[in-house]
Write an enzyme that holds these catalytic residues in place. Sequence first.
Site, PDB file in Angstrom:
ATOM      1  N   SER A 116     -44.424  44.786 -35.628  1.00 27.17           N
ATOM      2  CA  SER A 116     -44.687  45.959 -36.474  1.00 27.17           C
ATOM      3  C   SER A 116     -44.141  47.238 -35.843  1.00 27.17           C
ATOM      4  O   SER A 116     -44.257  47.442 -34.620  1.00 27.17           O
ATOM      5  CB  SER A 116     -46.198  46.136 -36.681  1.00 27.17           C
ATOM      6  N   LYS A 160     -41.339  55.786 -51.550  1.00 23.96           N
ATOM      7  CA  LYS A 160     -40.917  56.462 -50.304  1.00 23.96           C
ATOM      8  C   LYS A 160     -40.454  57.894 -50.604  1.00 23.96           C
ATOM      9  O   LYS A 160     -40.645  58.799 -49.782  1.00 23.96           O
ATOM     10  CB  LYS A 160     -39.799  55.684 -49.602  1.00 23.96           C
ATOM     11  N   GLY A 204     -51.455  50.203 -39.377  1.00 20.49           N
ATOM     12  CA  GLY A 204     -50.289  49.448 -39.842  1.00 20.49           C
ATOM     13  C   GLY A 204     -49.745  48.421 -38.876  1.00 20.49           C
ATOM     14  O   GLY A 204     -48.617  47.959 -39.039  1.00 20.49           O
ATOM     15  N   TYR A 212     -34.791  47.336 -53.496  1.00 25.15           N
ATOM     16  CA  TYR A 212     -35.857  48.159 -52.889  1.00 25.15           C
ATOM     17  C   TYR A 212     -36.730  48.776 -53.991  1.00 25.15           C
ATOM     18  O   TYR A 212     -37.913  49.019 -53.815  1.00 25.15           O
ATOM     19  CB  TYR A 212     -35.238  49.219 -51.979  1.00 25.15           C
ATOM     20  N   ALA A 263     -45.808  46.731 -52.066  1.00 33.66           N
ATOM     21  CA  ALA A 263     -45.475  46.620 -53.502  1.00 33.66           C
ATOM     22  C   ALA A 263     -45.557  45.145 -53.843  1.00 33.66           C
ATOM     23  O   ALA A 263     -45.340  44.295 -52.973  1.00 33.66           O
ATOM     24  CB  ALA A 263     -44.071  47.148 -53.778  1.00 33.66           C
ATOM     25  N   VAL A 286     -56.226  50.882 -46.989  1.00 38.48           N
ATOM     26  CA  VAL A 286     -56.004  52.301 -47.284  1.00 38.48           C
ATOM     27  C   VAL A 286     -56.122  52.638 -48.773  1.00 38.48           C
ATOM     28  O   VAL A 286     -56.081  53.809 -49.146  1.00 38.48           O
ATOM     29  CB  VAL A 286     -54.642  52.807 -46.747  1.00 38.48           C
ATOM     30  N   LYS A 297     -36.437  43.485 -38.762  1.00 41.82           N
ATOM     31  CA  LYS A 297     -37.095  42.292 -39.313  1.00 41.82           C
ATOM     32  C   LYS A 297     -38.578  42.304 -38.960  1.00 41.82           C
ATOM     33  O   LYS A 297     -38.960  42.072 -37.805  1.00 41.82           O
ATOM     34  CB  LYS A 297     -36.412  41.039 -38.754  1.00 41.82           C
ATOM     35  N   THR A 298     -39.395  42.619 -39.948  1.00 40.76           N
ATOM     36  CA  THR A 298     -40.851  42.626 -39.768  1.00 40.76           C
ATOM     37  C   THR A 298     -41.473  41.863 -40.928  1.00 40.76           C
ATOM     38  O   THR A 298     -40.771  41.453 -41.852  1.00 40.76           O
ATOM     39  CB  THR A 298     -41.403  44.070 -39.794  1.00 40.76           C
TER      40      THR A 298
HETATM   41  P1  NAD Z   1     -45.410  45.367 -41.052  1.00 40.89           P
HETATM   42  O1  NAD Z   1     -45.625  44.281 -42.046  1.00 40.89           O
HETATM   43  O2  NAD Z   1     -45.495  44.998 -39.634  1.00 40.89           O
HETATM   44  O3  NAD Z   1     -46.383  46.590 -41.332  1.00 40.89           O
HETATM   45  C1  NAD Z   1     -46.812  46.936 -42.631  1.00 40.89           C
HETATM   46  C2  NAD Z   1     -48.301  47.172 -42.531  1.00 40.89           C
HETATM   47  O4  NAD Z   1     -48.820  47.662 -43.763  1.00 40.89           O
HETATM   48  C3  NAD Z   1     -49.079  45.891 -42.180  1.00 40.89           C
HETATM   49  O5  NAD Z   1     -49.812  46.093 -40.999  1.00 40.89           O
HETATM   50  C4  NAD Z   1     -50.014  45.735 -43.365  1.00 40.89           C
HETATM   51  O6  NAD Z   1     -51.265  45.215 -42.994  1.00 40.89           O
HETATM   52  C5  NAD Z   1     -50.133  47.181 -43.817  1.00 40.89           C
HETATM   53  N1  NAD Z   1     -50.690  47.319 -45.166  1.00 40.89           N
HETATM   54  C6  NAD Z   1     -50.175  46.905 -46.351  1.00 40.89           C
HETATM   55  N2  NAD Z   1     -51.027  47.207 -47.358  1.00 40.89           N
HETATM   56  C7  NAD Z   1     -52.094  47.833 -46.784  1.00 40.89           C
HETATM   57  C8  NAD Z   1     -53.318  48.372 -47.282  1.00 40.89           C
HETATM   58  N3  NAD Z   1     -53.618  48.351 -48.583  1.00 40.89           N
HETATM   59  N4  NAD Z   1     -54.190  48.919 -46.391  1.00 40.89           N
HETATM   60  C9  NAD Z   1     -53.905  48.948 -45.071  1.00 40.89           C
HETATM   61  N5  NAD Z   1     -52.772  48.452 -44.536  1.00 40.89           N
HETATM   62  C10 NAD Z   1     -51.887  47.903 -45.395  1.00 40.89           C
HETATM   63  O7  NAD Z   1     -43.956  45.949 -41.389  1.00 40.89           O
HETATM   64  P2  NAD Z   1     -43.205  47.269 -40.853  1.00 40.89           P
HETATM   65  O8  NAD Z   1     -41.773  47.029 -41.179  1.00 40.89           O
HETATM   66  O9  NAD Z   1     -43.603  47.574 -39.469  1.00 40.89           O
HETATM   67  O10 NAD Z   1     -43.718  48.391 -41.867  1.00 40.89           O
HETATM   68  C11 NAD Z   1     -44.298  49.597 -41.436  1.00 40.89           C
HETATM   69  C12 NAD Z   1     -43.731  50.766 -42.213  1.00 40.89           C
HETATM   70  O11 NAD Z   1     -42.364  50.930 -41.869  1.00 40.89           O
HETATM   71  C13 NAD Z   1     -43.773  50.601 -43.728  1.00 40.89           C
HETATM   72  O12 NAD Z   1     -44.110  51.836 -44.295  1.00 40.89           O
HETATM   73  C14 NAD Z   1     -42.342  50.239 -44.064  1.00 40.89           C
HETATM   74  O13 NAD Z   1     -41.998  50.574 -45.401  1.00 40.89           O
HETATM   75  C15 NAD Z   1     -41.637  51.121 -43.056  1.00 40.89           C
HETATM   76  N6  NAD Z   1     -40.220  50.785 -42.812  1.00 40.89           N
HETATM   77  C16 NAD Z   1     -39.870  49.529 -42.425  1.00 40.89           C
HETATM   78  C17 NAD Z   1     -38.537  49.237 -42.217  1.00 40.89           C
HETATM   79  C18 NAD Z   1     -38.111  47.843 -41.819  1.00 40.89           C
HETATM   80  O14 NAD Z   1     -36.939  47.515 -42.000  1.00 40.89           O
HETATM   81  N7  NAD Z   1     -38.992  47.023 -41.269  1.00 40.89           N
HETATM   82  C19 NAD Z   1     -37.560  50.236 -42.376  1.00 40.89           C
HETATM   83  C20 NAD Z   1     -37.968  51.516 -42.750  1.00 40.89           C
HETATM   84  C21 NAD Z   1     -39.301  51.780 -42.967  1.00 40.89           C
END
Ligand code: NAD
Length: 263
Positions: A28, A171, A22, A164, A104, A74, A201-202
């Site tokens: 990230s 989730k 990820g 969301y 999504a 994945v 912010k990602t």
């Molecule tokens: P990010 O964009 O850096 O990471 C998301 C990752 O998911 C990316 O590396 C992307 O390549 C990967 N991905 C998406 N579809 C995929 C697939 N089919 N196969 C393999 N990889 C796939 O953003 P992030 O915010 O670091 O997100 C990581 C996790 O954290 C996610 O589950 C997100 O829902 C969760 N999250 C984020 C926040 C936030 O505010 N950023 C808050 C709570 C939870």
Amino acid sequence: MSTTERYWAERPYAGQKALIIGVANERSLAWAIARELHLGGAELAFTFLGEALERRVRPLAESVGATIVEPCNVSDDTQIEALFSKLTEKWGTLDHVIHSVAFANREDLDGRFVDTSREGFRVAMDVSAYSLVALARHAEPMMLNGGSILTLSYYGAEKVVPNYNVMGVAKAALEACVRYLAWDMGPKKIRVNAISAGAVKTLAAAGIRDFRTMLAEAAESTPLKENIHQDDVGRLGGFLCGPGGRHITGSTMYVDSGAHIMG
Ligand code: NAD
């Protein structure tokens, strides 16, 4: 030597191997956890989704000495199998899996949840929840000394967060998967937990409509009156993978400046 210096000097993850799924870029959340594990002495393997992200992930992986950098979508069982064949060949054993993946369709992160299509629902569930189950099943035979599997969740799993939408439902499923996997894998001392993070912010977050407003409002409404930082997720991830998390499994732990206690 300060407590922090002493902690890192002990290198709590020395000799351990962690698969990080990820990382898209240096923002990230997976990268924050990877850095923490690297500081504590773990050897890391990374995956990437597609060539465009490979160009971002490779240099980051190299900066922490990782030699295994493999493609993995994945939602594709063939790619998951190829990844674990490579890990079995190169490492043999595995101690930690960081699952930090969600997706999504953009149109499903906007407007009314009731309009989610069957396909949009399926995709969000497959990538964001089922993938944890598939990865855990492949990881289990390699986790001969126990270990930990960690995923990332958000408060939208429990309460309605406008826009969301289907991701909140995915989730909720993910957090339930964590509990069932924890029960299955507990006898092998494999722990499974989720971190419920505040907004950061990602790249993924940019897909949620009005995310900027969400960030600003979150800062105002939390008890600590400030947003979390990526490193907060890193530290909690490190804790859960380390000795402090030895008897923690099936849990969703919050790092959100206290946002989840608010009514
Ligand atoms: P990010 O964009 O850096 O990471 C998301 C990752 O998911 C990316 O590396 C992307 O390549 C990967 N991905 C998406 N579809 C995929 C697939 N089919 N196969 C393999 N990889 C796939 O953003 P992030 O915010 O670091 O997100 C990581 C996790 O954290 C996610 O589950 C997100 O829902 C969760 N999250 C984020 C926040 C936030 O505010 N950023 C808050 C709570 C939870």
